[in-house]
Write a protein that holds these residues in place. Structure first.
Motif, short mmCIF file in Angstrom:
data_model
loop_
_atom_site.label_atom_id
_atom_site.label_comp_id
_atom_site.label_asym_id
_atom_site.label_seq_id
_atom_site.Cartn_x
_atom_site.Cartn_y
_atom_site.Cartn_z
N GLU A 1 0.77 -1.31 -0.12
CA GLU A 1 -0.12 0.06 -0.10
C GLU A 1 0.96 1.32 -0.10
O GLU A 1 0.34 2.35 0.01
N ASP A 2 2.21 1.36 0.12
CA ASP A 2 2.98 2.33 0.08
C ASP A 2 3.10 2.72 -1.24
O ASP A 2 3.62 3.94 -1.58
N LEU A 3 2.99 1.84 -2.44
CA LEU A 3 3.62 1.92 -3.76
C LEU A 3 2.94 3.24 -4.33
O LEU A 3 3.30 4.06 -4.98
N ALA A 4 1.62 3.46 -4.23
CA ALA A 4 0.69 4.44 -4.93
C ALA A 4 1.42 5.73 -4.22
O ALA A 4 1.63 6.68 -5.19
N PRO A 5 1.29 5.95 -3.22
CA PRO A 5 1.54 7.38 -2.48
C PRO A 5 3.22 7.42 -2.61
O PRO A 5 3.48 8.79 -2.93
N SER B 1 9.31 4.15 -9.90
CA SER B 1 9.12 4.16 -8.59
C SER B 1 8.92 2.92 -8.09
O SER B 1 9.76 2.84 -6.73
N ASP B 2 8.31 1.99 -8.62
CA ASP B 2 8.09 0.60 -8.04
C ASP B 2 9.25 -0.01 -8.30
O ASP B 2 9.67 -0.72 -6.91
N ALA C 1 4.71 6.68 -5.49
CA ALA C 1 4.86 7.03 -6.84
C ALA C 1 4.30 8.57 -7.22
O ALA C 1 4.85 9.19 -7.79
N GLU C 2 3.37 8.89 -6.30
CA GLU C 2 2.90 10.35 -6.53
C GLU C 2 3.87 11.20 -5.89
O GLU C 2 4.06 12.26 -6.37
N ARG D 1 5.65 5.57 -12.67
CA ARG D 1 5.19 4.75 -11.54
C ARG D 1 5.97 3.44 -11.59
O ARG D 1 6.44 2.77 -10.55
N GLU D 2 6.43 3.16 -12.84
CA GLU D 2 7.32 1.85 -13.13
C GLU D 2 8.68 2.33 -12.36
O GLU D 2 9.06 1.19 -11.71
#
Length: 206
Positions: free
Chosen positions: A41-45, A68-69, A47-48, A65-66
């Motif tokens: 659940e940390d990945l989306a924030p 960041s992940d 990436a933002e 996003r890629e």
């Protein structure tokens, strides 16, 4: 879970069965913050955060996003390899994820390498609360006292005043003799010059 220590201290937190997702490595707890391993659940924030031009103003570019992940995957690999890394940071009374603070093996060759640096990146809405200094002080102490590192370094472009002010609040000492041109930044780019800090400070030459 241990009681929260005084501000700037750290406590190792050994997760119970309800915190199984943190059982992969050390969790540090300060007065207001928890430094822990990363969760899905940390990945989306994150990436933002990495797509925010203000946050990334002293990086060469923002991240997709890629990208960041993939960065998180590399962070997790470092935890698995050496027992420390760039912890995901949560502020229980503020936000479940505010960015990262932690320790990172310097990934390029320089006169001061091999070395471990302390680094950070927080979402813009969490600036100004003293979170970086509080978390970084905990990470530095963990690196010196638990990991057994002899020294922790940090560096940034001279224009990144917010970051080098944190280094000074941590008690790090500027070492102008070790200032360098960052090898991963193109020659002539305004971000290539970097100033260098150490903790503990280097011993004077005899």
């Amino acid at each position: 879970m241990a009681d929260a220590p005084e501000n700037g201290q750290y406590a190792l937190v050994y997760p119970d069965r309800d915190l199984a997702s943190d059982a992969r490595g050390p969790t540090l707890r300060t007065q207001r913050l928890v430094l822990r391993r990363w969760r899905a659940e940390d990945l989306a924030p994150f990436a933002e955060l990495n797509a925010d031009p203000d946050v990334m103003a002293h990086m060469q570019k923002t991240m997709s996003r890629e990208e960041s992940d993939a960065f998180v995957a590399r962070i997790e690999e470092e935890f698995d390899d050496c027992g420390f890394g760039l912890w995901a940071v949560e502020a229980p009374n503020h936000s479940p994820f505010i960015g990262f603070v932690g320790l990172h093996r310097v990934p390029f060759d320089a006169p001061f390498t091999p070395a471990v640096e302390v680094g950070w990146r927080l979402a813009r809405e969490h600036w100004g609360y003293g979170f970086v200094t509080e978390a970084a002080r905990s990470a530095v102490r963990y690196g010196l006292e638990e990991v057994g590192l002899d020294e922790i370094v940090s560096f940034t472009n001279p224009d990144n005043v917010r970051s080098w002010k944190v280094m000074e609040r941590l008690g790090m000492i500027r070492d102008p003799a070790s200032d360098f041109e960052h090898p991963n930044v193109p020659t002539g780019h305004w971000l290539r010059p970097h100033i260098f800090y150490r903790f503990p400070p280097a011993a004077p030459s005899p």
